[in-house]
Design a protein around this motif. Sequence first.
Motif, PDB file in Angstrom:
ATOM      1  N   MET A 170      42.373  32.520  50.197  1.00 14.29           N
ATOM      2  CA  MET A 170      42.042  32.904  48.741  1.00 14.29           C
ATOM      3  C   MET A 170      43.227  33.616  48.422  1.00 14.29           C
ATOM      4  SD  MET A 170      38.297  34.358  48.814  1.00 14.29           S
ATOM      5  CE  MET A 170      38.129  34.330  47.101  1.00 14.29           C
ATOM      6  N   LYS A 171      43.436  33.623  47.075  1.00 10.85           N
ATOM      7  CA  LYS A 171      44.441  34.429  46.396  1.00 10.85           C
ATOM      8  C   LYS A 171      43.971  35.602  45.834  1.00 10.85           C
ATOM      9  CE  LYS A 171      48.173  33.762  43.272  1.00 10.85           C
ATOM     10  NZ  LYS A 171      49.001  32.946  41.909  1.00 10.85           N
ATOM     11  N   ASN A 231      44.880  32.870  37.590  1.00  6.31           N
ATOM     12  CA  ASN A 231      45.574  32.276  38.626  1.00  6.31           C
ATOM     13  C   ASN A 231      45.289  32.858  39.916  1.00  6.31           C
ATOM     14  OD1 ASN A 231      47.360  34.375  39.265  1.00  6.31           O
ATOM     15  ND2 ASN A 231      48.988  33.575  37.490  1.00  6.31           N
ATOM     16  N   ALA A 232      44.543  34.001  40.082  1.00  3.86           N
ATOM     17  CA  ALA A 232      44.016  34.455  41.328  1.00  3.86           C
ATOM     18  C   ALA A 232      42.479  34.011  41.585  1.00  3.86           C
ATOM     19  CB  ALA A 232      44.331  35.887  41.619  1.00  3.86           C
ATOM     20  N   ASP A 233      42.167  34.018  42.801  1.00  2.00           N
ATOM     21  CA  ASP A 233      40.642  34.007  42.966  1.00  2.00           C
ATOM     22  C   ASP A 233      39.786  35.135  42.580  1.00  2.00           C
ATOM     23  OD1 ASP A 233      40.549  31.238  44.208  1.00  2.00           O
ATOM     24  OD2 ASP A 233      41.750  32.091  45.555  1.00  2.00           O
ATOM     25  N   VAL A 276      38.896  37.631  31.768  1.00  2.00           N
ATOM     26  CA  VAL A 276      39.312  36.846  32.657  1.00  2.00           C
ATOM     27  C   VAL A 276      38.465  36.248  33.629  1.00  2.00           C
ATOM     28  CG1 VAL A 276      41.603  38.049  32.797  1.00  2.00           C
ATOM     29  CG2 VAL A 276      39.391  38.711  34.342  1.00  2.00           C
ATOM     30  N   THR A 277      38.762  34.966  34.273  1.00  2.00           N
ATOM     31  CA  THR A 277      37.955  34.438  35.160  1.00  2.00           C
ATOM     32  C   THR A 277      37.566  34.890  36.558  1.00  2.00           C
ATOM     33  OG1 THR A 277      39.358  32.447  35.305  1.00  2.00           O
ATOM     34  CG2 THR A 277      37.856  32.283  33.573  1.00  2.00           C
ATOM     35  N   ALA A 278      38.741  35.490  37.029  1.00  2.00           N
ATOM     36  CA  ALA A 278      38.559  35.791  38.225  1.00  2.00           C
ATOM     37  C   ALA A 278      37.528  36.899  38.615  1.00  2.00           C
ATOM     38  CB  ALA A 278      39.873  36.526  38.896  1.00  2.00           C
ATOM     39  N   THR A 279      37.020  36.953  39.800  1.00  2.00           N
ATOM     40  CA  THR A 279      36.133  38.078  39.959  1.00  2.00           C
ATOM     41  C   THR A 279      36.776  39.382  40.254  1.00  2.00           C
ATOM     42  OG1 THR A 279      34.486  36.722  41.486  1.00  2.00           O
ATOM     43  CG2 THR A 279      34.366  39.016  41.993  1.00  2.00           C
ATOM     44  N   VAL A 280      36.374  40.326  39.449  1.00  2.00           N
ATOM     45  CA  VAL A 280      37.186  41.698  39.755  1.00  2.00           C
ATOM     46  C   VAL A 280      36.251  42.687  40.446  1.00  2.00           C
ATOM     47  CG1 VAL A 280      38.133  43.647  38.396  1.00  2.00           C
ATOM     48  CG2 VAL A 280      38.433  41.174  37.697  1.00  2.00           C
ATOM     49  N   HIS A 309      36.650  42.056  51.698  1.00  2.00           N
ATOM     50  CA  HIS A 309      35.551  41.573  52.298  1.00  2.00           C
ATOM     51  C   HIS A 309      34.410  40.895  51.515  1.00  2.00           C
ATOM     52  CE1 HIS A 309      36.871  41.795  56.540  1.00  2.00           C
ATOM     53  NE2 HIS A 309      36.857  43.077  56.431  1.00  2.00           N
ATOM     54  N   TYR A 310      34.001  41.597  50.632  1.00  2.00           N
ATOM     55  CA  TYR A 310      32.909  41.342  49.595  1.00  2.00           C
ATOM     56  C   TYR A 310      33.251  39.963  48.899  1.00  2.00           C
ATOM     57  CZ  TYR A 310      30.225  40.885  45.330  1.00  2.00           C
ATOM     58  OH  TYR A 310      29.236  40.370  44.516  1.00  2.00           O
ATOM     59  N   ILE A 311      34.597  39.946  48.487  1.00  2.00           N
ATOM     60  CA  ILE A 311      34.914  38.968  47.608  1.00  2.00           C
ATOM     61  C   ILE A 311      34.907  37.702  48.407  1.00  2.00           C
ATOM     62  CG2 ILE A 311      37.144  37.937  46.826  1.00  2.00           C
ATOM     63  CD1 ILE A 311      37.891  40.815  45.548  1.00  2.00           C
ATOM     64  N   LYS A 312      35.455  37.745  49.602  1.00  2.00           N
ATOM     65  CA  LYS A 312      35.439  36.429  50.655  1.00  2.00           C
ATOM     66  C   LYS A 312      33.875  36.040  50.894  1.00  2.00           C
ATOM     67  CE  LYS A 312      38.573  36.195  53.788  1.00  2.00           C
ATOM     68  NZ  LYS A 312      39.214  35.343  53.541  1.00  2.00           N
ATOM     69  N   SER A 313      33.150  36.970  51.031  1.00  2.00           N
ATOM     70  CA  SER A 313      31.580  36.614  51.435  1.00  2.00           C
ATOM     71  C   SER A 313      30.896  35.754  50.125  1.00  2.00           C
ATOM     72  CB  SER A 313      30.757  37.948  51.510  1.00  2.00           C
ATOM     73  OG  SER A 313      30.765  38.616  50.643  1.00  2.00           O
ATOM     74  N   GLN A 314      31.438  36.128  48.905  1.00  2.00           N
ATOM     75  CA  GLN A 314      30.921  35.462  47.678  1.00  2.00           C
ATOM     76  C   GLN A 314      31.600  34.241  47.431  1.00  2.00           C
ATOM     77  OE1 GLN A 314      28.029  37.012  46.246  1.00  2.00           O
ATOM     78  NE2 GLN A 314      28.544  38.037  48.299  1.00  2.00           N
ATOM     79  N   ALA A 315      32.868  33.810  48.035  1.00  2.00           N
ATOM     80  CA  ALA A 315      33.617  32.556  47.969  1.00  2.00           C
ATOM     81  C   ALA A 315      32.446  31.272  48.209  1.00  2.00           C
ATOM     82  CB  ALA A 315      34.711  32.517  48.596  1.00  2.00           C
ATOM     83  N   VAL A 316      32.726  30.380  47.223  1.00  2.00           N
ATOM     84  CA  VAL A 316      31.873  29.065  47.679  1.00  2.00           C
ATOM     85  C   VAL A 316      32.999  28.142  48.649  1.00  2.00           C
ATOM     86  CG1 VAL A 316      31.035  27.045  46.630  1.00  2.00           C
ATOM     87  CG2 VAL A 316      30.812  29.494  45.446  1.00  2.00           C
ATOM     88  N   PRO A 317      32.642  27.900  49.539  1.00  2.00           N
ATOM     89  CA  PRO A 317      33.432  27.005  50.450  1.00  2.00           C
ATOM     90  C   PRO A 317      34.040  25.758  49.655  1.00  2.00           C
ATOM     91  CG  PRO A 317      31.416  27.558  51.653  1.00  2.00           C
ATOM     92  CD  PRO A 317      31.388  28.013  50.147  1.00  2.00           C
ATOM     93  N   ALA A 318      35.374  25.277  49.965  1.00  2.00           N
ATOM     94  CA  ALA A 318      35.707  23.957  49.250  1.00  2.00           C
ATOM     95  C   ALA A 318      35.135  22.710  49.850  1.00  2.00           C
ATOM     96  CB  ALA A 318      37.227  24.054  49.373  1.00  2.00           C
TER      97      ALA A 318
END
Length: 143
Positions: free
Chosen positions: A1-2, A64-66, A89-93, A134-143
């Motif tokens: 992730m970026k 341009n970042a996740d 913006v579209t990124a999670t903040v 950690h929270y951001i990564k836990s919410q990421a949808v796997p590719a």
Amino acid sequence: MKIAIINGPNLNLLGNRETNIYGTQSFETYFETLQAIFKDDELIYFQDNVEGNLVTAIQQFGFNADAIVLNPAAYTHTSVAIGDAVAAVTATVVEVHISNIFARESFRQISHVSAKCAGVISGLGLKGYELAIHYIKSQAVPA
């Protein structure tokens, strides 16, 4: 992730300023710790004392970042512009504050940013940045 970490005014003085509130570690040193913990992710660090530059950074990284971990610092309580940038913006903040802003002066308990964020972490010191990632990564949808 970026993931972009954006810090607002006076956070360039971490380690030297009000160490009883903010601790003795610089953010640059802590950022190295974050990079070691999240070595499979691209972490970008940006800090500025100028409100408009923070808005520009949110706009740039927000498309341009996740995700963005944002500590708007004192602008939390005064900047409608930063709140509007987060909403645009579209990124999670995720908003982070090193000190517990709700246990401080009453003016620090007002935020023009929090309602636009996925969540707020306040009062857990620098560890709040790690928890936000950690929270951001836990919410990421796997590719």
